[in-house]
Enzyme design. Structure first.
Site, PDB file in Angstrom:
ATOM      1  N   PRO A 197      21.821  10.323   6.769  1.00 61.82           N
ATOM      2  CA  PRO A 197      21.429   9.753   7.241  1.00 61.82           C
ATOM      3  C   PRO A 197      22.126   9.098   8.708  1.00 61.82           C
ATOM      4  O   PRO A 197      23.420   8.728   8.566  1.00 61.82           O
ATOM      5  CB  PRO A 197      21.265   8.533   6.192  1.00 61.82           C
ATOM      6  N   ASN A 198      21.488   8.154   9.078  1.00 60.81           N
ATOM      7  CA  ASN A 198      21.670   7.331  10.379  1.00 60.81           C
ATOM      8  C   ASN A 198      22.252   8.172  11.211  1.00 60.81           C
ATOM      9  O   ASN A 198      22.102   7.124  12.483  1.00 60.81           O
ATOM     10  CB  ASN A 198      22.771   5.974  10.338  1.00 60.81           C
TER      11      ASN A 198
ATOM     12  N   ARG B  47      23.777   2.801  17.185  1.00 64.33           N
ATOM     13  CA  ARG B  47      23.823   2.435  15.532  1.00 64.33           C
ATOM     14  C   ARG B  47      25.531   2.198  16.278  1.00 64.33           C
ATOM     15  O   ARG B  47      26.032   2.503  16.663  1.00 64.33           O
ATOM     16  CB  ARG B  47      23.377   3.818  14.988  1.00 64.33           C
TER      17      ARG B  47
ATOM     18  N   TYR C  21      30.508   4.029  16.881  1.00 65.96           N
ATOM     19  CA  TYR C  21      29.522   5.739  17.127  1.00 65.96           C
ATOM     20  C   TYR C  21      29.579   5.847  17.931  1.00 65.96           C
ATOM     21  O   TYR C  21      29.674   7.135  19.220  1.00 65.96           O
ATOM     22  CB  TYR C  21      29.112   5.861  16.219  1.00 65.96           C
TER      23      TYR C  21
ATOM     24  N   ASN D 119      27.615  17.112   8.672  1.00 61.88           N
ATOM     25  CA  ASN D 119      28.305  15.463   8.280  1.00 61.88           C
ATOM     26  C   ASN D 119      27.314  14.893   7.592  1.00 61.88           C
ATOM     27  O   ASN D 119      26.285  14.239   7.443  1.00 61.88           O
ATOM     28  CB  ASN D 119      27.866  14.605  10.157  1.00 61.88           C
TER      29      ASN D 119
ATOM     30  N   ALA E  74      26.512   8.750   4.847  1.00 60.61           N
ATOM     31  CA  ALA E  74      26.989   7.984   3.396  1.00 60.61           C
ATOM     32  C   ALA E  74      26.936   8.605   2.274  1.00 60.61           C
ATOM     33  O   ALA E  74      27.774   8.745   1.587  1.00 60.61           O
ATOM     34  CB  ALA E  74      26.532   6.793   3.539  1.00 60.61           C
TER      35      ALA E  74
ATOM     36  N   GLU F  43      33.704  20.082   6.623  1.00 59.91           N
ATOM     37  CA  GLU F  43      33.555  18.644   6.825  1.00 59.91           C
ATOM     38  C   GLU F  43      33.644  18.060   8.128  1.00 59.91           C
ATOM     39  O   GLU F  43      34.751  17.781   8.589  1.00 59.91           O
ATOM     40  CB  GLU F  43      33.639  17.758   5.862  1.00 59.91           C
TER      41      GLU F  43
ATOM     42  N   HIS G 108      33.512  13.987  10.600  1.00 58.63           N
ATOM     43  CA  HIS G 108      33.086  12.839  10.922  1.00 58.63           C
ATOM     44  C   HIS G 108      32.613  12.469  12.153  1.00 58.63           C
ATOM     45  O   HIS G 108      34.346  13.073  12.793  1.00 58.63           O
ATOM     46  CB  HIS G 108      33.522  11.579  10.174  1.00 58.63           C
TER      47      HIS G 108
ATOM     48  N   ARG H  21      38.631   3.335   7.908  1.00 55.37           N
ATOM     49  CA  ARG H  21      38.109   2.588   7.679  1.00 55.37           C
ATOM     50  C   ARG H  21      38.046   2.008   6.003  1.00 55.37           C
ATOM     51  O   ARG H  21      38.851   1.331   5.322  1.00 55.37           O
ATOM     52  CB  ARG H  21      36.654   2.691   8.100  1.00 55.37           C
TER      53      ARG H  21
HETATM   54  C1  DQA Z   1      30.207   9.393   8.885  1.00 53.60           C
HETATM   55  C2  DQA Z   1      31.267   8.714   8.148  1.00 53.60           C
HETATM   56  C3  DQA Z   1      30.271   8.173   6.564  1.00 53.60           C
HETATM   57  O1  DQA Z   1      31.410   7.018   6.803  1.00 53.60           O
HETATM   58  C4  DQA Z   1      29.357   7.318   7.352  1.00 53.60           C
HETATM   59  O2  DQA Z   1      28.846   6.557   6.199  1.00 53.60           O
HETATM   60  C5  DQA Z   1      28.513   8.090   8.155  1.00 53.60           C
HETATM   61  C6  DQA Z   1      28.733   8.685   9.315  1.00 53.60           C
HETATM   62  C7  DQA Z   1      31.126   9.299  10.679  1.00 53.60           C
HETATM   63  O3  DQA Z   1      30.789   9.833  11.040  1.00 53.60           O
HETATM   64  O4  DQA Z   1      31.536   9.376  11.035  1.00 53.60           O
HETATM   65  O5  DQA Z   1      26.870   7.305   8.072  1.00 53.60           O
HETATM   66  O6  DQA Z   1      29.635  10.701   8.096  1.00 53.60           O
END
Ligand code: DQA
Length: 143
Positions: free
Chosen positions: A9-10, A17, A22, A73, A76, A97, A99, A106
């Site tokens: 998501p997002n 964003r 990011y 990825n 959240a 995994e 990110h 964070r």
């Molecule tokens: C994320 C880190 C997550 O904590 C966050 O919710 C994201 C992006 C990252 O790529 O840094 O949406 O996965």
């Protein structure tokens, strides 16, 4: 080798964003980056994004017998989804995994990862480079 890159998501909003966190590169830029890294490493890469937890579960299940590995990825859902953890275990998917940021640096609520419990490696805090490292890991090109 076929690698499925899944984004949660997002991440479709990359570029607009929270650019301080990011960056200003777009989701389309991320897709292009992953495809280019796949070509360089000599592996097939398919990239998908969804805002829906169940769709990620479906795609992880469907990756069995079609893809050799998943770069995930989960955004959240990383921190909340037992269903994604179960899906990875259920089909014994090879998962890295990834990110863009380093969640460990964070807020406290980002420090726990269900995905990490089922993944063979985690690459974080390197922006698009986290995806590069994961693709190269599966391609056997770890440096
Ligand atoms: C994320 C880190 C997550 O904590 C966050 O919710 C994201 C992006 C990252 O790529 O840094 O949406 O996965």
């Amino acid at each position: 080798m076929k690698i499925l890159v899944l984004n949660g998501p997002n991440l479709n909003l990359l570029g607009s964003r929270e650019v301080d966190l990011y960056g200003s590169a777009s989701y389309a830029d991320l897709v292009a980056h992953c495809r280019a890294e796949g070509e360089k490493a000599g592996v097939d890469v398919e990239v998908r994004q969804t805002n829906h937890e169940g769709v990620l579960v479906d795609w992880i299940q469907e990756s069995k017998d079609v893809f050799d590995a998943v770069v995930l990825n989960a955004a959240a859902y990383t921190h909340t989804s037992l269903a994604i953890y179960d899906a990875i275990k259920a089909v014994r998917a090879r998962v890295a995994e990834v990110h863009l940021t380093d969640p460990m640096e964070r807020e406290d609520f980002r420090r726990f990862s269900y995905v990490a419990l089922a993944a063979e490696r985690t690459f974080s805090g390197m922006g698009f480079g986290s995806y590069t490292a994961a693709i190269r890991h599966f391609a056997g090109k770890d440096s």
